[in-house]
Motif scaffolding. Structure first.
Motif, PDB file in Angstrom:
ATOM      1  N   ASP A  88       0.849  -1.197   0.000  1.00  0.00           N
ATOM      2  CA  ASP A  88       0.000   0.000   0.000  1.00  0.00           C
ATOM      3  C   ASP A  88       0.881   1.243   0.000  1.00  0.00           C
ATOM      4  OD1 ASP A  88      -1.610   2.213   0.753  1.00  0.00           O
ATOM      5  OD2 ASP A  88      -3.003   0.913   1.837  1.00  0.00           O
ATOM      6  N   ASP A  89       0.878   1.983  -1.105  1.00  0.00           N
ATOM      7  CA  ASP A  89       1.793   3.122  -1.217  1.00  0.00           C
ATOM      8  C   ASP A  89       1.453   4.240  -0.239  1.00  0.00           C
ATOM      9  OD1 ASP A  89      -0.550   3.765  -2.554  1.00  0.00           O
ATOM     10  OD2 ASP A  89       0.436   4.684  -4.270  1.00  0.00           O
ATOM     11  N   GLU A  90       0.184   4.398   0.119  1.00  0.00           N
ATOM     12  CA  GLU A  90      -0.183   5.457   1.048  1.00  0.00           C
ATOM     13  C   GLU A  90       0.302   5.145   2.460  1.00  0.00           C
ATOM     14  OE1 GLU A  90      -4.323   6.368   0.882  1.00  0.00           O
ATOM     15  OE2 GLU A  90      -4.260   7.024  -1.217  1.00  0.00           O
ATOM     16  N   ILE A  91       0.122   3.918   2.908  1.00  0.00           N
ATOM     17  CA  ILE A  91       0.585   3.562   4.252  1.00  0.00           C
ATOM     18  C   ILE A  91       2.109   3.511   4.278  1.00  0.00           C
ATOM     19  CG2 ILE A  91       0.670   1.044   4.153  1.00  0.00           C
ATOM     20  CD1 ILE A  91      -1.019   3.064   6.922  1.00  0.00           C
ATOM     21  N   ALA A  92       2.724   3.196   3.142  1.00  0.00           N
ATOM     22  CA  ALA A  92       4.187   3.201   3.072  1.00  0.00           C
ATOM     23  C   ALA A  92       4.739   4.601   3.311  1.00  0.00           C
ATOM     24  CB  ALA A  92       4.652   2.668   1.718  1.00  0.00           C
ATOM     25  N   GLU A  93       4.051   5.623   2.820  1.00  0.00           N
ATOM     26  CA  GLU A  93       4.486   6.999   3.051  1.00  0.00           C
ATOM     27  C   GLU A  93       4.461   7.323   4.547  1.00  0.00           C
ATOM     28  OE1 GLU A  93       2.255   9.778   0.777  1.00  0.00           O
ATOM     29  OE2 GLU A  93       2.877   8.955  -1.158  1.00  0.00           O
ATOM     30  N   VAL A  94       3.446   6.834   5.233  1.00  0.00           N
ATOM     31  CA  VAL A  94       3.357   7.042   6.684  1.00  0.00           C
ATOM     32  C   VAL A  94       4.533   6.377   7.380  1.00  0.00           C
ATOM     33  CG1 VAL A  94       1.990   6.575   8.758  1.00  0.00           C
ATOM     34  CG2 VAL A  94       0.835   7.255   6.629  1.00  0.00           C
ATOM     35  N   ALA A  95       4.810   5.129   7.017  1.00  0.00           N
ATOM     36  CA  ALA A  95       5.920   4.407   7.641  1.00  0.00           C
ATOM     37  C   ALA A  95       7.237   5.138   7.423  1.00  0.00           C
ATOM     38  CB  ALA A  95       6.001   2.986   7.075  1.00  0.00           C
ATOM     39  N   GLN A  96       7.457   5.623   6.197  1.00  0.00           N
ATOM     40  CA  GLN A  96       8.721   6.308   5.911  1.00  0.00           C
ATOM     41  C   GLN A  96       8.868   7.572   6.751  1.00  0.00           C
ATOM     42  OE1 GLN A  96      11.277   5.102   3.683  1.00  0.00           O
ATOM     43  NE2 GLN A  96      12.256   6.583   5.063  1.00  0.00           N
ATOM     44  N   GLU A  97       7.765   8.259   7.000  1.00  0.00           N
ATOM     45  CA  GLU A  97       7.821   9.450   7.848  1.00  0.00           C
ATOM     46  C   GLU A  97       8.313   9.101   9.248  1.00  0.00           C
ATOM     47  OE1 GLU A  97       3.952  11.184   7.792  1.00  0.00           O
ATOM     48  OE2 GLU A  97       4.082  11.826   5.687  1.00  0.00           O
ATOM     49  N   TRP A  98       7.860   7.966   9.778  1.00  0.00           N
ATOM     50  CA  TRP A  98       8.288   7.551  11.115  1.00  0.00           C
ATOM     51  C   TRP A  98       9.721   7.035  11.104  1.00  0.00           C
ATOM     52  CZ3 TRP A  98       5.899   8.686  15.558  1.00  0.00           C
ATOM     53  CH2 TRP A  98       4.583   9.161  15.468  1.00  0.00           C
ATOM     54  N   PHE A  99      10.119   6.374  10.023  1.00  0.00           N
ATOM     55  CA  PHE A  99      11.516   5.959   9.904  1.00  0.00           C
ATOM     56  C   PHE A  99      12.437   7.183   9.921  1.00  0.00           C
ATOM     57  CE2 PHE A  99      10.124   2.030   7.213  1.00  0.00           C
ATOM     58  CZ  PHE A  99       9.660   1.414   8.356  1.00  0.00           C
ATOM     59  N   ASP A 100      12.002   8.231   9.235  1.00  0.00           N
ATOM     60  CA  ASP A 100      12.816   9.442   9.163  1.00  0.00           C
ATOM     61  C   ASP A 100      12.955  10.132  10.522  1.00  0.00           C
ATOM     62  OD1 ASP A 100      13.126   9.010   6.453  1.00  0.00           O
ATOM     63  OD2 ASP A 100      11.559  10.420   5.857  1.00  0.00           O
ATOM     64  N   LYS A 101      11.989   9.893  11.407  1.00  0.00           N
ATOM     65  CA  LYS A 101      12.045  10.490  12.742  1.00  0.00           C
ATOM     66  C   LYS A 101      12.944   9.711  13.692  1.00  0.00           C
ATOM     67  CE  LYS A 101       7.262  12.232  12.545  1.00  0.00           C
ATOM     68  NZ  LYS A 101       5.909  12.137  13.163  1.00  0.00           N
ATOM     69  N   SER A 102      13.255   8.480  13.344  1.00  0.00           N
ATOM     70  CA  SER A 102      13.973   7.596  14.263  1.00  0.00           C
ATOM     71  C   SER A 102      15.481   7.618  14.004  1.00  0.00           C
ATOM     72  CB  SER A 102      13.464   6.163  14.103  1.00  0.00           C
ATOM     73  OG  SER A 102      14.280   5.250  14.802  1.00  0.00           O
ATOM     74  N   PRO A 103      16.283   7.568  15.064  1.00  0.00           N
ATOM     75  CA  PRO A 103      17.730   7.444  14.873  1.00  0.00           C
ATOM     76  C   PRO A 103      18.121   6.108  14.246  1.00  0.00           C
ATOM     77  CG  PRO A 103      17.163   7.208  17.194  1.00  0.00           C
ATOM     78  CD  PRO A 103      15.925   7.670  16.488  1.00  0.00           C
ATOM     79  N   ASP A 104      17.219   5.135  14.287  1.00  0.00           N
ATOM     80  CA  ASP A 104      17.478   3.833  13.668  1.00  0.00           C
ATOM     81  C   ASP A 104      16.954   3.754  12.239  1.00  0.00           C
ATOM     82  OD1 ASP A 104      18.721   2.527  15.905  1.00  0.00           O
ATOM     83  OD2 ASP A 104      16.750   2.457  16.859  1.00  0.00           O
ATOM     84  N   GLY A 105      16.332   4.826  11.770  1.00  0.00           N
ATOM     85  CA  GLY A 105      15.688   4.787  10.467  1.00  0.00           C
ATOM     86  C   GLY A 105      16.624   4.538   9.310  1.00  0.00           C
TER      87      GLY A 105
END
Length: 209
Positions: A88-105
């Protein structure tokens, strides 16, 4: 009593990291099927198992909002990596936003598309595979990742008790049928050592022999 036990467990295990707590709340408040999020208890188990196994490469099928991928990322060393696939490309965008916030992203690469199409083109082998995508085709996922999994590597498969529907002979919807097919298949699959943990909705752990 079941809820009291759940609350007791959560009060007596390692705390949920702040970013993951925020992601958990966001997922349940803003997205349908928020319970698909791994959550505090399962997240800590995934992180601990990852730290014990010490994989260098992880493949995840079914990113959703990214909670489990971030738990895996916590458990690996800085030079290790996770490939995660979300259809799902829309939910993938959400996940990437949270990855970008994480030091482990930076340990995570997110692919968007059909896992069965993408897996054959992923380079190299994996030490750990987490299957948490379309329940209808769990067996097909297993076939697709087998050659990508190193000997001695692990597969975690989520939701393998499926709200207890695996016990209902009249439950023949496609998702339940897919989970039943997967469970029946792995129970006699001599390529793996297998256990099912009654954690949340069922977590199967398989070790490639």
């Amino acid at each position: 009593m079941e809820q009291q036990i759940d609350d007791y467990i959560l009060d007596h295990i390692s705390p949920e990291p702040r970013l993951l707590k925020q992601l958990n709340r966001h997922t349940n408040a803003q997205h349908l099927y928020g319970r698909m999020c791994s959550g505090h208890l399962q997240g800590r188990i995934l992180k601990m198992l990852t730290s014990m196994i010490k994989p260098t490469r992880i493949l995840e099928l079914g990113t959703f909002t990214g909670y489990s991928a971030l738990c895996f990322a916590e458990g690996i060393e800085p030079d290790c990596h996770i490939d995660t696939i979300e259809i799902d490309d829309e939910i993938a965008e959400v996940a990437q936003e949270w990855f970008d916030k994480s030091p482990d992203g930076q340990k995570i690469t997110l692919y968007v598309g059909d896992a069965l199409h993408l897996i054959p083109n992923l380079p190299g082998e994996y030490d750990l595979v987490f299957i948490d995508a379309n329940k209808r085709i769990y067996s097909e996922y297993l076939d697709a990742v087998y050659s990508k999994l190193k000997p001695g590597g692990y597969i975690f498969a989520d939701n393998t008790l499926w709200d207890g529907k695996v016990l209902d002979p009249e439950a023949t919807d496609p998702q339940t049928s897919g989970i039943k097919k997967f469970n029946d298949s792995i129970s006699t699959d001599s390529r793996f050592e297998t256990v099912i943990l009654p954690l949340r909705d069922g977590l199967t752990i398989m070790r490639k022999l």
